[in-house]
Motif scaffolding. Structure first.
Motif, PDB file in Angstrom:
ATOM      1  N   GLN A 532      45.841  44.024  32.050  1.00 34.18           N
ATOM      2  CA  GLN A 532      44.419  43.699  31.913  1.00 34.18           C
ATOM      3  C   GLN A 532      44.061  42.600  32.901  1.00 34.18           C
ATOM      4  O   GLN A 532      44.725  41.557  32.951  1.00 34.18           O
ATOM      5  CB  GLN A 532      44.087  43.246  30.493  1.00 34.18           C
ATOM      6  N   PRO A 533      43.007  42.816  33.704  1.00 38.23           N
ATOM      7  CA  PRO A 533      42.655  41.814  34.711  1.00 38.23           C
ATOM      8  C   PRO A 533      42.038  40.560  34.083  1.00 38.23           C
ATOM      9  O   PRO A 533      41.352  40.632  33.067  1.00 38.23           O
ATOM     10  CB  PRO A 533      41.648  42.532  35.603  1.00 38.23           C
ATOM     11  N   ILE A 534      42.306  39.438  34.715  1.00 36.34           N
ATOM     12  CA  ILE A 534      41.647  38.163  34.412  1.00 36.34           C
ATOM     13  C   ILE A 534      40.848  37.811  35.659  1.00 36.34           C
ATOM     14  O   ILE A 534      41.397  37.775  36.759  1.00 36.34           O
ATOM     15  CB  ILE A 534      42.677  37.071  34.084  1.00 36.34           C
ATOM     16  N   SER A 541      35.639  38.343  40.547  1.00 40.69           N
ATOM     17  CA  SER A 541      36.737  38.947  41.314  1.00 40.69           C
ATOM     18  C   SER A 541      38.036  38.769  40.544  1.00 40.69           C
ATOM     19  O   SER A 541      38.205  37.798  39.781  1.00 40.69           O
ATOM     20  CB  SER A 541      36.856  38.291  42.692  1.00 40.69           C
ATOM     21  N   ILE A 542      38.967  39.700  40.730  1.00 45.73           N
ATOM     22  CA  ILE A 542      40.236  39.659  39.973  1.00 45.73           C
ATOM     23  C   ILE A 542      41.078  38.480  40.440  1.00 45.73           C
ATOM     24  O   ILE A 542      41.370  38.331  41.629  1.00 45.73           O
ATOM     25  CB  ILE A 542      41.012  40.977  40.123  1.00 45.73           C
ATOM     26  N   PHE A 543      41.474  37.625  39.499  1.00 43.04           N
ATOM     27  CA  PHE A 543      42.329  36.474  39.786  1.00 43.04           C
ATOM     28  C   PHE A 543      43.797  36.827  39.565  1.00 43.04           C
ATOM     29  O   PHE A 543      44.663  36.520  40.377  1.00 43.04           O
ATOM     30  CB  PHE A 543      41.915  35.294  38.901  1.00 43.04           C
ATOM     31  N   ASN A 593      51.034  41.603  45.893  1.00 40.17           N
ATOM     32  CA  ASN A 593      50.808  40.149  45.964  1.00 40.17           C
ATOM     33  C   ASN A 593      50.033  39.601  44.775  1.00 40.17           C
ATOM     34  O   ASN A 593      49.554  38.467  44.807  1.00 40.17           O
ATOM     35  CB  ASN A 593      50.056  39.807  47.261  1.00 40.17           C
ATOM     36  N   TYR A 594      49.890  40.405  43.699  1.00 40.62           N
ATOM     37  CA  TYR A 594      49.115  39.957  42.541  1.00 40.62           C
ATOM     38  C   TYR A 594      49.847  38.837  41.786  1.00 40.62           C
ATOM     39  O   TYR A 594      51.069  38.827  41.679  1.00 40.62           O
ATOM     40  CB  TYR A 594      48.882  41.110  41.568  1.00 40.62           C
ATOM     41  N   ILE A 595      49.050  37.919  41.237  1.00 40.74           N
ATOM     42  CA  ILE A 595      49.563  36.959  40.263  1.00 40.74           C
ATOM     43  C   ILE A 595      49.529  37.648  38.908  1.00 40.74           C
ATOM     44  O   ILE A 595      48.614  38.421  38.624  1.00 40.74           O
ATOM     45  CB  ILE A 595      48.689  35.687  40.236  1.00 40.74           C
ATOM     46  N   ASN A 734      36.771  28.589  33.591  1.00 40.42           N
ATOM     47  CA  ASN A 734      37.145  28.979  34.956  1.00 40.42           C
ATOM     48  C   ASN A 734      37.392  30.477  35.125  1.00 40.42           C
ATOM     49  O   ASN A 734      36.979  31.076  36.116  1.00 40.42           O
ATOM     50  CB  ASN A 734      38.409  28.230  35.392  1.00 40.42           C
ATOM     51  N   LYS A 735      38.103  31.068  34.156  1.00 39.08           N
ATOM     52  CA  LYS A 735      38.486  32.482  34.263  1.00 39.08           C
ATOM     53  C   LYS A 735      38.081  33.209  32.981  1.00 39.08           C
ATOM     54  O   LYS A 735      37.989  32.594  31.910  1.00 39.08           O
ATOM     55  CB  LYS A 735      40.004  32.656  34.470  1.00 39.08           C
TER      56      LYS A 735
END
Length: 749
Positions: A532-534, A541-543, A593-595, A734-735
């Motif tokens: 699931q994107p944060i 934008s996806i963090f 390269n995703y976190i 923030n997110k």
């Protein structure tokens, strides 16, 4: 001018042939000299060979030309292979031998116009960069060839039948002497100039280094003074001798405590000891520091005027060169404001805004920390009808009056606490009553409710209640009391006490079923990761992504962990699931390269096997800088030292730490500092209400303010609408994470 620049450009390229960026100054000069000498001797050899051809001395012409030819091949070999030492030996040999071969072919010293003088380039070239026996070797070789030539000179004169004319001999004598000595002069002049240039550079570098060192020294002195000023302004520092007597205290200590230096120096810290601190804490403190270890903790001290203040303290022993303790230093940070604001926030988190009673969050916390308690679950019968008949505002007043009546009827001599669970359900926890007394108290509740109508405006409302009671272990108290309540409603009873007959067989049957499903899913590799994107709250934008465990059943249906995770813990399958989650998460993100975030429980962190497994995978995959470990905040941490060790180790590798579900559990802001949190995930139960509930918005705002002060980023969970997203953004979260942006997906976008 252009032709001169062109010549300089290519001359520089030529003399740097074979030079590497890693070469030192001395080696660069060696390589330069080996390139320059052929530049001097090569053209001379070609010109000399042409003249010899015109005078029909073909052997001599070929010898003179051979130097230029072999030198060129040698330099091309250097350019291609960079094998300098081999090229150097070949070039030195050519320099030494070719002039003597040429002299011998022309009939000796006089008839050759002393052409062997060119061979003196060999010892001179080596002398430039080597003053030891190697340069002497080439000089001795030159002298040996001169002596040998002297011995055979008469024979060479007799052997040579067609010498050059006397005019040519005299011309070549002048050319050999002038050109060779000029070449040696040019070589020496160039090398000396380069050495002087390099020396100037070294002197300049040393001067710059000295200037920089001096500047750095003054900067450091300035920094030290700045550090001291900042320490005095922001930290509380004391030093004590081995007996605990204070030998030093900084200005901030006196400012905060109100004591003077005369009142403090030579005294023990008992003068600021707060009576609420437990003696056992100080016993542990002294045991730690006398064992040459650092103690860290939070405690309350007392000022001279008797008021308290909170500090985060680190105490370390100072050792001499023999590792003996000579004194102790304590560095403290005033966290009084933090503690007070935390208390206010905790009150908001744990208080029901309508009735003022403790809420569901407070109940769950009590269930975690209390040892043996009983639970009485109270439900107002048919409360929905009151709302339907009189309206929600009237219903709220009923709940307020009912809460006051409950508080009035709690036995004051017993350890009892009352909570509002949800709309019309309330909970009473008690630790001191026997089972018979609990049942008797429940009967008294019903009797009092029946005999005390509630006056709401002009209306009198007579309520009835149904009660479920449980004496099970804490983790099952609420669910089993709820079962008892359902049985009471079904059987039209006022009070029912839970017993195993209500659900035991059904629970066993359900557990066995799910254990089989979990084991088969593990075997068939049907435990999978969803993502699931944060997102960043500024532009959505996806963090990063959070990895979430799912079970795929035999029919291909996706099963939430809600249905199997707790059973996996009971069946001792949880550790295996944790390993699968970590491994599959790392696999999913190794090629991008995703976190990403991976959830861990405190039990995971305290488990040595899981610890080692995590460290090994972090080393193997080399992606620690993109990994965030989310720790469930609602879990009480008993062994903080081991948790801190784990966090310190993974952060040293580059990982980040997030505290999950913040706001539902202990919510200790002091612990956040010890957990070295990079992110706080504000619990979804708070975030999803920020639009309609002022209290939720206030709690969120308070958490964000704390996070900003500690340089921690905040993440809002359960963002399921545009309105919630915009409100969270307005509150400086923030997110954001939730179904408004995307649900958990089986594949990364």
């Amino acid at each position: 001018m252009k032709s001169l620049n062109f010549f300089k450009k290519y001359f520089k390229k030529y003399i740097e042939i074979g030079i590497l960026s890693t070469d030192g100054e001395s080696l660069r000069l060696e390589k330069t000299s080996i390139a320059i000498v052929p530049l001097i001797m090569g053209p001379a050899g070609i010109i000399w060979s042409l003249i010899y051809i015109l005078t029909e001395h073909y052997l001599s012409a070929s010898i003179a030309f051979s130097y230029a030819f072999f030198s060129l091949l040698n330099l091309l070999y250097l350019h291609k292979t960079k094998n300098f030492r081999t090229v150097q030996k070949i070039q030195m040999t050519l320099m030494l031998l070719i002039p003597f071969f040429l002299m011998w072919s022309l009939g000796g010293f006089a008839l050759s116009s002393y052409v062997m003088i060119w061979a003196f380039f060999a010892p001179v070239t080596y002398l430039i960069y080597d003053k030891n026996s190697k340069s002497l070797f080439w000089f001795n070789a030159f002298m040996a060839l001169v002596i040998f030539s002297a011995f055979i000179d008469n024979w060479l004169i007799e052997w040579h039948t067609s010498p050059m004319s006397q005019e040519m001999i005299e011309l070549f004598f002048v050319l050999n002497i002038v050109c060779s000595l000029s070449g040696i002069y040019f070589l020496l002049n160039y090398i000396i100039h380069q050495k002087e240039k390099n020396s100037d550079k070294k002197i300049q570098k040393k001067h710059e280094a000295l200037v920089n060192s001096t500047k750095q020294l003054f900067d450091n002195l300035s920094y030290l003074q700045s550090y001291k000023d900042n320490i005095d302004k922001n930290l509380i520092v004391t030093k004590t001798d081995l007996d605990g007597n204070i030998t030093f205290a900084n200005k901030n200590f006196y400012k905060i405590t109100g004591y003077t230096e005369d009142e403090v120096i030579g005294k023990k810290h008992n003068i600021i000891k707060h009576p609420d601190n437990k003696s056992s804490m100080f016993v542990k403190l002294w045991a730690t520091i006398t064992a040459k270890k650092t103690w860290h903790g939070s405690l309350q001290n007392m000022k001279k005027d008797g008021t308290g203040y909170w500090i985060d303290t680190t105490i370390s022993p100072i050792l001499d060169k023999d590792e003996n303790i000579v004194e102790y230093i304590a560095i403290r940070h005033d966290i009084t404001r933090l503690i007070r604001q935390q208390a206010e926030l905790t009150k908001m988190l744990y208080t029901d805004k309508l009735t003022g009673l403790q809420n569901r969050n407070a109940l769950f916390y009590e269930l975690k920390i209390k040892k043996k308690i009983s639970l009485i679950l109270i439900n107002i019968d048919n409360f929905s009808q009151i709302n339907d008949l009189y309206g929600d505002k009237f219903g709220d007043n009923v709940l307020i009056k009912f809460s006051a009546l409950l508080k009035k009827n709690i036995p004051t001599e017993r350890d009892c606490k009352i909570f509002r669970l949800n709309g019309d359900e309330f909970v009473l926890l008690t630790t001191t009553m026997e089972e018979t007394e609990v049942f008797k108290s429940a009967q008294e509740f019903i009797k009092n409710i029946d005999s005390h109508p509630l006056s709401i405006g002009d209306e009198e409302i007579l309520l009835s209640i149904t009660i479920g009671i449980s004496y099970e272990k804490n983790s099952l108290l609420l669910s089993t009391a709820n079962m008892a309540l359902k049985v009471a409603r079904r059987d039209a009873k006022s009070i029912v006490v839970y017993n195993d007959a209500f659900s035991l067989n059904k629970e066993y049957e359900n557990n066995i079923k799910w254990i089989k499903i979990i084991k088969k899913a593990i075997k068939d590799d049907r435990i999978v990761m969803f993502f699931q994107p944060i997102v960043n709250s500024e532009d959505y934008s996806i963090f990063k992504y959070e990895t979430l465990i799912r079970l795929i059943d035999k029919d291909g249906q996706v099963i939430s962990p809600f249905f199997f995770l707790e059973i996996a813990k009971k069946a001792k399958l949880y550790k295996e699931l944790t390993k699968i989650v970590i491994k599959k998460s790392f696999e999913a993100f190794k090629e991008n390269n995703y976190i990403f975030s991976v959830n861990l429980t405190i039990d995971d962190i305290l488990d040595k096997e899981i610890n080692k497994y995590i460290y090994d995978l972090l080393q193997e995959y080399n992606i620690a800088h993109r990994v965030t470990f989310e720790i469930v905040e609602s879990e009480v941490i008993n062994d903080f030292e081991k948790v801190e060790q784990f966090i310190t180790k993974v952060k040293a590798l580059g990982c980040k730490i997030a505290i999950d579900d913040f706001g539902t559990g202990y919510s200790n802001f002091v612990y956040l500092m010890r957990l070295q949190a990079d992110f706080i995930k504000i619990d979804g139960s708070i975030i999803k209400e920020v639009v309609n509930d002022k209290k939720s918005a206030l709690i969120t705002s308070s958490i964000v303010a704390f996070a900003q002060e500690m340089n921690i980023q905040t993440i809002g969970e359960f963002v399921e609408s545009k309105e919630v997203a915009e409100k969270a953004k307005a509150l400086s979260v923030n997110k954001l994470q939730g179904y408004y942006f995307d649900q958990p997906l089986a594949r990364l976008k």
